[in-house]
Design a protein around this motif. Structure first.
Motif, PDB file in Angstrom:
ATOM      1  N   VAL A  33      -9.239 -32.637 -18.689  1.00 43.95           N
ATOM      2  CA  VAL A  33      -9.595 -34.056 -18.733  1.00 43.95           C
ATOM      3  C   VAL A  33      -8.944 -34.771 -17.551  1.00 43.95           C
ATOM      4  N   ALA A  34      -9.591 -35.861 -17.126  1.00 44.18           N
ATOM      5  CA  ALA A  34      -9.072 -36.590 -15.972  1.00 44.18           C
ATOM      6  C   ALA A  34      -9.536 -38.036 -16.015  1.00 44.18           C
ATOM      7  N   TRP A  35      -8.750 -38.907 -15.397  1.00 43.81           N
ATOM      8  CA  TRP A  35      -9.177 -40.281 -15.148  1.00 43.81           C
ATOM      9  C   TRP A  35      -8.649 -40.741 -13.802  1.00 43.81           C
ATOM     10  N   ILE A  36      -9.350 -41.702 -13.203  1.00 43.54           N
ATOM     11  CA  ILE A  36      -8.936 -42.276 -11.921  1.00 43.54           C
ATOM     12  C   ILE A  36      -9.325 -43.745 -11.919  1.00 43.54           C
ATOM     13  N   THR A  37      -8.409 -44.615 -11.489  1.00 41.12           N
ATOM     14  CA  THR A  37      -8.653 -46.051 -11.488  1.00 41.12           C
ATOM     15  C   THR A  37      -8.771 -46.573 -10.059  1.00 41.12           C
ATOM     16  N   ARG A  38      -9.731 -47.479  -9.866  1.00 43.03           N
ATOM     17  CA  ARG A  38      -9.931 -48.134  -8.568  1.00 43.03           C
ATOM     18  C   ARG A  38     -10.185 -49.627  -8.771  1.00 43.03           C
ATOM     19  N   ASP A  39      -9.776 -50.430  -7.784  1.00 38.08           N
ATOM     20  CA  ASP A  39      -9.944 -51.879  -7.898  1.00 38.08           C
ATOM     21  C   ASP A  39     -11.250 -52.331  -7.248  1.00 38.08           C
ATOM     22  N   HIS A  40     -11.428 -53.655  -7.120  1.00 42.09           N
ATOM     23  CA  HIS A  40     -12.685 -54.217  -6.626  1.00 42.09           C
ATOM     24  C   HIS A  40     -12.916 -53.955  -5.142  1.00 42.09           C
ATOM     25  N   GLU A  41     -11.905 -53.427  -4.452  1.00 42.38           N
ATOM     26  CA  GLU A  41     -12.063 -53.038  -3.054  1.00 42.38           C
ATOM     27  C   GLU A  41     -12.178 -51.526  -2.897  1.00 42.38           C
ATOM     28  N   GLY A  42     -12.168 -50.817  -4.012  1.00 36.31           N
ATOM     29  CA  GLY A  42     -12.281 -49.360  -3.972  1.00 36.31           C
ATOM     30  C   GLY A  42     -10.964 -48.643  -3.779  1.00 36.31           C
ATOM     31  N   ASN A  43      -9.851 -49.372  -3.773  1.00 40.65           N
ATOM     32  CA  ASN A  43      -8.540 -48.749  -3.607  1.00 40.65           C
ATOM     33  C   ASN A  43      -8.105 -48.065  -4.897  1.00 40.65           C
ATOM     34  N   VAL A  44      -7.628 -46.834  -4.777  1.00 36.98           N
ATOM     35  CA  VAL A  44      -7.194 -46.076  -5.949  1.00 36.98           C
ATOM     36  C   VAL A  44      -5.819 -46.541  -6.394  1.00 36.98           C
ATOM     37  N   SER A  45      -5.693 -46.842  -7.672  1.00 37.97           N
ATOM     38  CA  SER A  45      -4.408 -47.235  -8.242  1.00 37.97           C
ATOM     39  C   SER A  45      -3.642 -45.999  -8.721  1.00 37.97           C
ATOM     40  N   HIS A  46      -4.228 -45.253  -9.667  1.00 36.68           N
ATOM     41  CA  HIS A  46      -3.613 -44.044 -10.218  1.00 36.68           C
ATOM     42  C   HIS A  46      -4.700 -43.018 -10.507  1.00 36.68           C
ATOM     43  N   HIS A  47      -4.278 -41.790 -10.675  1.00 38.19           N
ATOM     44  CA  HIS A  47      -5.154 -40.780 -11.261  1.00 38.19           C
ATOM     45  C   HIS A  47      -4.297 -39.846 -12.110  1.00 38.19           C
TER      46      HIS A  47
END
Length: 220
Positions: free
Chosen positions: A82-96
């Motif tokens: 399982v995996a998750w990845i977060t990105r903001d409104h500019e496409g910058n990755v916060s965490h994975h």
């Protein structure tokens, strides 16, 4: 016919299959769900289901983090990556993050456990405004209409309870082609034997170029 075909693939490629009684129950639930979603009185539209039609990854709204998730289920006797990845409104990755789940009896359970794992992780990281994007339509339907999926009531009740711990949390069903980063991270768990739980800032280095390309495409 769709469920028979999926069960055939499970036998051929995952070395597992559902019982006849389970298949019949699933068929009934699928038919009931189809009529519910297509009923003129149900009032279900794309804004409620959150079904995205785009093939490419889409930016979230300003102030919202998009969390793409995926569960790579094999069969009841193997781990599920399982995996998750977060990105903001500019496409910058916060965490994975990635992890392995043990002895999931079917893909639906694996996907729901993945949802719960991601929600707990996001809550613990104090991410309060989130859109969770997944590519398994049945999970989306179950979250929208849990009364139609009594076999997963316990897991769905946990999802509903966790939703209350966020300022804003929505679900979005996306095409597999726009969920490729999360899918590849999840697949790497079993493929590369990465069974240890892992959380990191930013995205994985081996997917850096693809993340940049997705960000560029989403801004076109």
């Amino acid at each position: 016919m769709w469920l028979i075909w999926k069960n055939r693939n499970s036998i051929l490629y995952a070395d597992t299959q559902d019982s006849t009684s389970r298949m019949l129950q699933d068929m009934k639930e699928e038919v009931d769900q189809w009529f519910f979603l297509n009923s003129t009185t149900a009032g279900v539209d794309s804004s409620r289901t959150g079904v995205a039609e785009d093939d490419k990854w889409q930016l979230p709204e300003i102030g919202v983090l998009k969390c793409n998730i995926h569960a790579n289920w094999r069969n009841a006797f193997l781990h599920s990556g399982v995996a998750w990845i977060t990105r903001d409104h500019e496409g910058n990755v916060s965490h994975h993050s990635r992890d392995a789940l043990c002895h999931m009896p079917n893909r639906m359970v694996a996907e729901l456990q993945c949802v719960l794992w991601a929600m707990r992780s996001l809550r613990d990281l104090q991410m309060t405004k989130v859109t969770i994007a997944l590519d398994y339509q049945e999970v989306m339907e179950a979250i929208i209409s849990p009364q139609k999926w009594p076999g997963f009531r316990n897991l769905l009740e946990q999802v509903e309870k966790l939703k209350g711990e966020f300022e804003s949390l929505t679900f979005e069903c996306v095409k597999a082609s726009s969920n490729g980063i999360a899918r590849d991270i999840a697949k790497s768990v079993l493929r590369d034997g990465r069974y240890q739980s892992y959380l990191a800032l930013g995205g994985p280095s081996w997917l850096h170029d693809r993340i940049l390309r997705e960000n560029q495409r989403s801004n076109v």
